[in-house]
Scaffold this active site. Sequence first.
Site, PDB file in Angstrom:
ATOM      1  N   GLY A  74     -50.644 -11.806  -9.265  1.00  9.88           N
ATOM      2  CA  GLY A  74     -49.261 -11.608  -9.693  1.00  9.88           C
ATOM      3  C   GLY A  74     -48.366 -12.630  -9.009  1.00  9.88           C
ATOM      4  O   GLY A  74     -48.865 -13.512  -8.300  1.00  9.88           O
ATOM      5  N   MET A  78     -45.039 -13.961  -6.510  1.00 11.27           N
ATOM      6  CA  MET A  78     -44.582 -13.613  -5.159  1.00 11.27           C
ATOM      7  C   MET A  78     -43.719 -12.340  -5.233  1.00 11.27           C
ATOM      8  O   MET A  78     -43.196 -11.993  -6.285  1.00 11.27           O
ATOM      9  CB  MET A  78     -43.765 -14.764  -4.553  1.00 11.27           C
ATOM     10  CG  MET A  78     -44.605 -15.974  -4.185  1.00 11.27           C
ATOM     11  SD  MET A  78     -43.611 -17.319  -3.472  1.00 11.27           S
ATOM     12  CE  MET A  78     -43.131 -16.623  -1.899  1.00 11.27           C
ATOM     13  N   GLU A  83     -54.121 -14.631  -0.102  1.00 11.36           N
ATOM     14  CA  GLU A  83     -53.655 -15.960  -0.542  1.00 11.36           C
ATOM     15  C   GLU A  83     -54.824 -16.901  -0.844  1.00 11.36           C
ATOM     16  O   GLU A  83     -54.829 -18.074  -0.446  1.00 11.36           O
ATOM     17  CB  GLU A  83     -52.728 -16.575   0.521  1.00 11.36           C
ATOM     18  CG  GLU A  83     -51.502 -15.686   0.753  1.00 11.36           C
ATOM     19  CD  GLU A  83     -50.303 -16.442   1.283  1.00 11.36           C
ATOM     20  OE1 GLU A  83     -49.967 -17.483   0.687  1.00 11.36           O
ATOM     21  OE2 GLU A  83     -49.715 -15.990   2.269  1.00 11.36           O
ATOM     22  N   GLN A 122     -55.635 -18.521  -3.280  1.00 12.45           N
ATOM     23  CA  GLN A 122     -55.358 -19.735  -4.076  1.00 12.45           C
ATOM     24  C   GLN A 122     -55.268 -20.994  -3.224  1.00 12.45           C
ATOM     25  O   GLN A 122     -55.394 -22.100  -3.731  1.00 12.45           O
ATOM     26  CB  GLN A 122     -54.066 -19.576  -4.907  1.00 12.45           C
ATOM     27  CG  GLN A 122     -52.742 -19.725  -4.154  1.00 12.45           C
ATOM     28  CD  GLN A 122     -52.280 -18.454  -3.455  1.00 12.45           C
ATOM     29  OE1 GLN A 122     -52.880 -17.411  -3.621  1.00 12.45           O
ATOM     30  NE2 GLN A 122     -51.202 -18.534  -2.676  1.00 12.45           N
ATOM     31  N   CYS A 149     -37.489  -8.792 -11.378  1.00 12.50           N
ATOM     32  CA  CYS A 149     -36.699 -10.002 -11.626  1.00 12.50           C
ATOM     33  C   CYS A 149     -35.354  -9.888 -10.927  1.00 12.50           C
ATOM     34  O   CYS A 149     -34.607  -8.927 -11.164  1.00 12.50           O
ATOM     35  CB  CYS A 149     -36.510 -10.200 -13.129  1.00 12.50           C
ATOM     36  SG  CYS A 149     -35.468 -11.621 -13.513  1.00 12.50           S
ATOM     37  N   CYS A 182     -32.375  -9.988 -13.763  1.00 13.05           N
ATOM     38  CA  CYS A 182     -32.095  -8.941 -14.764  1.00 13.05           C
ATOM     39  C   CYS A 182     -32.759  -7.600 -14.477  1.00 13.05           C
ATOM     40  O   CYS A 182     -32.517  -6.636 -15.194  1.00 13.05           O
ATOM     41  CB  CYS A 182     -32.499  -9.431 -16.157  1.00 13.05           C
ATOM     42  SG  CYS A 182     -34.280  -9.473 -16.383  1.00 13.05           S
ATOM     43  N   CYS A 219     -38.529 -12.770 -14.439  1.00 10.07           N
ATOM     44  CA  CYS A 219     -39.273 -12.441 -15.657  1.00 10.07           C
ATOM     45  C   CYS A 219     -39.395 -13.715 -16.508  1.00 10.07           C
ATOM     46  O   CYS A 219     -38.777 -14.740 -16.202  1.00 10.07           O
ATOM     47  CB  CYS A 219     -38.570 -11.335 -16.441  1.00 10.07           C
ATOM     48  SG  CYS A 219     -37.015 -11.880 -17.151  1.00 10.07           S
TER      49      CYS A 219
HETATM   50  P1  TTP Z   1     -47.532 -14.719  -1.521  1.00  7.69           P
HETATM   51  O1  TTP Z   1     -48.292 -13.876  -0.550  1.00  7.69           O
HETATM   52  O2  TTP Z   1     -48.013 -14.766  -2.926  1.00  7.69           O
HETATM   53  O3  TTP Z   1     -46.025 -14.280  -1.545  1.00  7.69           O
HETATM   54  P2  TTP Z   1     -45.441 -12.885  -1.148  1.00  7.69           P
HETATM   55  O4  TTP Z   1     -45.905 -12.516   0.237  1.00  7.69           O
HETATM   56  O5  TTP Z   1     -43.974 -12.934  -1.435  1.00  7.69           O
HETATM   57  O6  TTP Z   1     -46.101 -11.959  -2.228  1.00  7.69           O
HETATM   58  P3  TTP Z   1     -46.759 -10.538  -2.078  1.00  7.69           P
HETATM   59  O7  TTP Z   1     -45.708  -9.587  -1.567  1.00  7.69           O
HETATM   60  O8  TTP Z   1     -47.179 -10.216  -3.477  1.00  7.69           O
HETATM   61  O9  TTP Z   1     -47.916 -10.680  -1.125  1.00  7.69           O
HETATM   62  O10 TTP Z   1     -47.415 -16.183  -0.896  1.00  7.69           O
HETATM   63  C1  TTP Z   1     -47.184 -17.247  -1.694  1.00  7.69           C
HETATM   64  C2  TTP Z   1     -47.160 -18.535  -0.891  1.00  7.69           C
HETATM   65  O11 TTP Z   1     -47.411 -19.589  -1.801  1.00  7.69           O
HETATM   66  C3  TTP Z   1     -45.811 -18.825  -0.262  1.00  7.69           C
HETATM   67  O12 TTP Z   1     -45.999 -19.423   1.015  1.00  7.69           O
HETATM   68  C4  TTP Z   1     -45.187 -19.856  -1.197  1.00  7.69           C
HETATM   69  C5  TTP Z   1     -46.397 -20.561  -1.760  1.00  7.69           C
HETATM   70  N1  TTP Z   1     -46.238 -21.092  -3.124  1.00  7.69           N
HETATM   71  C6  TTP Z   1     -46.609 -22.423  -3.371  1.00  7.69           C
HETATM   72  O13 TTP Z   1     -47.019 -23.136  -2.465  1.00  7.69           O
HETATM   73  N2  TTP Z   1     -46.475 -22.914  -4.645  1.00  7.69           N
HETATM   74  C7  TTP Z   1     -46.060 -22.153  -5.699  1.00  7.69           C
HETATM   75  O14 TTP Z   1     -45.990 -22.660  -6.831  1.00  7.69           O
HETATM   76  C8  TTP Z   1     -45.699 -20.772  -5.433  1.00  7.69           C
HETATM   77  C9  TTP Z   1     -45.213 -19.910  -6.550  1.00  7.69           C
HETATM   78  C10 TTP Z   1     -45.804 -20.300  -4.136  1.00  7.69           C
HETATM   79 MG    MG Z   2     -48.421 -12.107   0.307  1.00  8.29          MG
END
Ligand code: TTP
Ligand code: MG
Length: 200
Positions: free
Chosen positions: A15, A17, A89, A91, A145, A148, A183
């Site tokens: 999903g 952030m 994380e 990715q 979002c 909105c 969104c």
């Molecule tokens: P997340 O853990 O996905 O962010 P989060 O902690 O807000 O979400 P959640 O509550 O669902 O755990 O961390 C995302 C990291 O990735 C953050 O350091 C920003 C980075 N990022 C990028 O480097 N490139 C991108 O395009 C995006 C959208 C995020």
């Molecule tokens: Mg996170």
Amino acid sequence: MVLKQKEGWIEVICGPMFAGKTEELLRRVKRLEYAKANIVVFKPAMDDRYATSEVVSHNHNRTQSYNIHDSKDIFKYIDKATQVIAIDEIQFLDESVLDIIDYLADKGKRIIVSGLDTDFRAEPFSFMPRLIAKAEVVTKLTAVCVQCGAPATRTQRIVDGKPAKYHDPIVLIGASESYEARCRHCHKVYRKPKIFQGPF
Ligand code: TTP
Ligand code: MG
């Protein structure tokens, strides 16, 4: 015939952030910790300072984790007795993590990973589509979002008060100073190439 759940599978929590992906990963980890499961948690090392740290959610929930640069480093911290491997994380790891977790799931390990399914442009984030295709269970979380209030499936990057440009670098570590949950309709990217021109 009695149907049995065989051990060893991959769960993906994905999903945008601010959707609570880390929180959900920690919830699953904590439940298993109460049950005394043999569990090891990882996250990609963003710098060289510490080998171990913690996975911390926005709610300040936390658990001990190993920071790894290379997905092969997972094998430094697990052994045959490890039952559960969690990665936050994901990715940001190298793509060979896919083969590694596939192997581990085949060996009977439960794999729980979380990561962004899309980048700031709302394009698939590196190998995440392949990971999602390989998983037994996929949980796609939404945020809210900020413009909105609709369910947010995307992450808006803001640079100098404006939406980021399509060709900006994909990786920019940050939180609410650079990113917002949006969104489909409120999400904006400058200079996005027109890939498809429909009839209306
Ligand atoms: P997340 O853990 O996905 O962010 P989060 O902690 O807000 O979400 P959640 O509550 O669902 O755990 O961390 C995302 C990291 O990735 C953050 O350091 C920003 C980075 N990022 C990028 O480097 N490139 C991108 O395009 C995006 C959208 C995020
Ligand atoms: Mg996170």
